[in-house]
Design an enzyme around this catalytic site. Sequence first.
Site, short mmCIF file in Angstrom:
data_model
loop_
_atom_site.label_atom_id
_atom_site.label_comp_id
_atom_site.label_asym_id
_atom_site.label_seq_id
_atom_site.Cartn_x
_atom_site.Cartn_y
_atom_site.Cartn_z
CD GLU A 1 2.47 -33.40 -31.27
OE1 GLU A 1 3.15 -33.09 -30.27
OE2 GLU A 1 2.97 -33.53 -32.40
CB THR B 1 1.39 -39.65 -26.50
OG1 THR B 1 2.50 -39.02 -27.15
CG2 THR B 1 0.38 -40.09 -27.54
CB SER C 1 18.00 -12.53 -27.25
OG SER C 1 17.45 -13.07 -28.43
CB ALA D 1 6.96 -21.76 -35.06
N GLY D 2 6.01 -23.85 -32.29
CA GLY D 2 5.87 -25.27 -31.98
C GLY D 2 7.10 -26.07 -32.36
CB SER E 1 11.19 -27.03 -29.09
OG SER E 1 11.55 -27.07 -27.75
CB SER F 1 11.07 -22.44 -24.99
OG SER F 1 10.43 -23.67 -25.18
CG ASP G 1 9.66 -29.36 -26.27
OD1 ASP G 1 9.18 -30.35 -26.85
OD2 ASP G 1 9.00 -28.33 -26.02
CE1 TYR H 1 0.37 -29.86 -23.69
CE2 TYR H 1 0.46 -28.99 -21.46
CZ TYR H 1 0.90 -29.88 -22.40
OH TYR H 1 1.87 -30.77 -22.08
#
Length: 403
Positions: free
Chosen positions: A40, A42, A74, A133-134, A136, A138, A185, A247
Amino acid sequence: MGFLAALDRGPTARAALEAMTGAPAQVLARAPGRVNLIGEHTDYNGGAVLPVALPHATWAAASVRTDGRVRVRSLQRRDDEVAVELPSVAACGPGLSPTWAGYAVGVLWTLARAGVPVPGLDLVVDSTVPLGAGLSSSAALECAVGAAVLGVLGRPVAGADADLLVDAAVAAEQQVVGAPTGGMDQAVAVHGRAGHAVHLDFATGAAAARRLVALPLHERGLALLVTDTRVAHALADGGPDAEPVGYAARRADCEEAARLLGVPSLREAVPDAVEALPDGRPRRRARHVVSETARVAAFVAALERDDRRELGRLLAGSHASLRDDMEVSCPELDLAVTAATGAGALGARMTGGGFGGSTVALVDEQSLGLVAAAVDEAFEREGLAAPQHLVVEASDGASWSPV
Ligand code: ADP
Ligand code: MG
């Protein structure tokens, strides 16, 4: 307590498309979300990551339009009475509103720019990947729509077209939506494989070296439990004297640390040089990247020799390092990790960029229910909303089929 089912949303996406157009769908495409096992913060430091494609995925049903227009709906956006409509593929570029439309059709624009003859399309997407929610959602959306484009052109998601799809999805997120994404991702959404994790090494920059790593969990009586804490902490700017947050701030810290150490990226840093830095943020960030890079390699080796104690120890080490040195955890993530480990998980850690989102735990298959219940109880005790659990088997990357 329940586990979020990885239902097939192909039929619902298809039915909604046919209701919208009054004509049969032509193609049904699918792309998975992902969970990062270890590695993570990295990727942007030239290090390695080890994500797994989820069984939870996004589906895109598509049919070609003869007037060149683009229409997308959607089923996760039920409030939108009308689908988003655009006059042409050329209009699917930067500045799209609402934001979700950029994730959905930005890839049409980037594929066209890469020379793919993208036609006008009607599209409906439906998903089982939790949004934001982390995990991915997207990239799953970008890659499902991009795979649908390849589908209507009769081009399989393979070889050079698979790489083209990854690049177009990354470009859509970076240039059309304007979100910073490293490329992990989209690579796993396309190249994920059932029964495998995907080792991506960013030593040579954005185009990561890719290698499948066998992940025989069920065969070994093990399972991955992902817990979506359902919290996303707003990263408020605390003013000119406050420590930078978020981030972008972590990336800036890492660049500063690399500069202080005289290395092109923190991947090149050696532990002794890191420890010789004065106490402070750059030293802590560098310590995380250097130790996490070593943990990714050790994790792959421990998987190969089925050393589950070591796997658990490495997950715990990663979490502690993200909490203490990278400073990207939060109380809810810490709580989920502590509760899972306390209930017998072999190891657990936060996954994704941090400040909320999800955790991943390695557990004995038999204790999945027990561990999930312990996390629920801990959240309830703290007065937190119930988290959402997913059981993860490594799944295949993006594909399409004719309808
Ligand atoms: P993550 O990728 O971790 O889920 P992101 O913030 O990168 O989080 O992406 C989430 C955003 O992607 C959502 O807020 C929404 O704009 C868009 N998105 C993803 N999946 C869908 C979907 N099925 N329908 C509509 N929008 C979606
Ligand atoms: Mg995302």
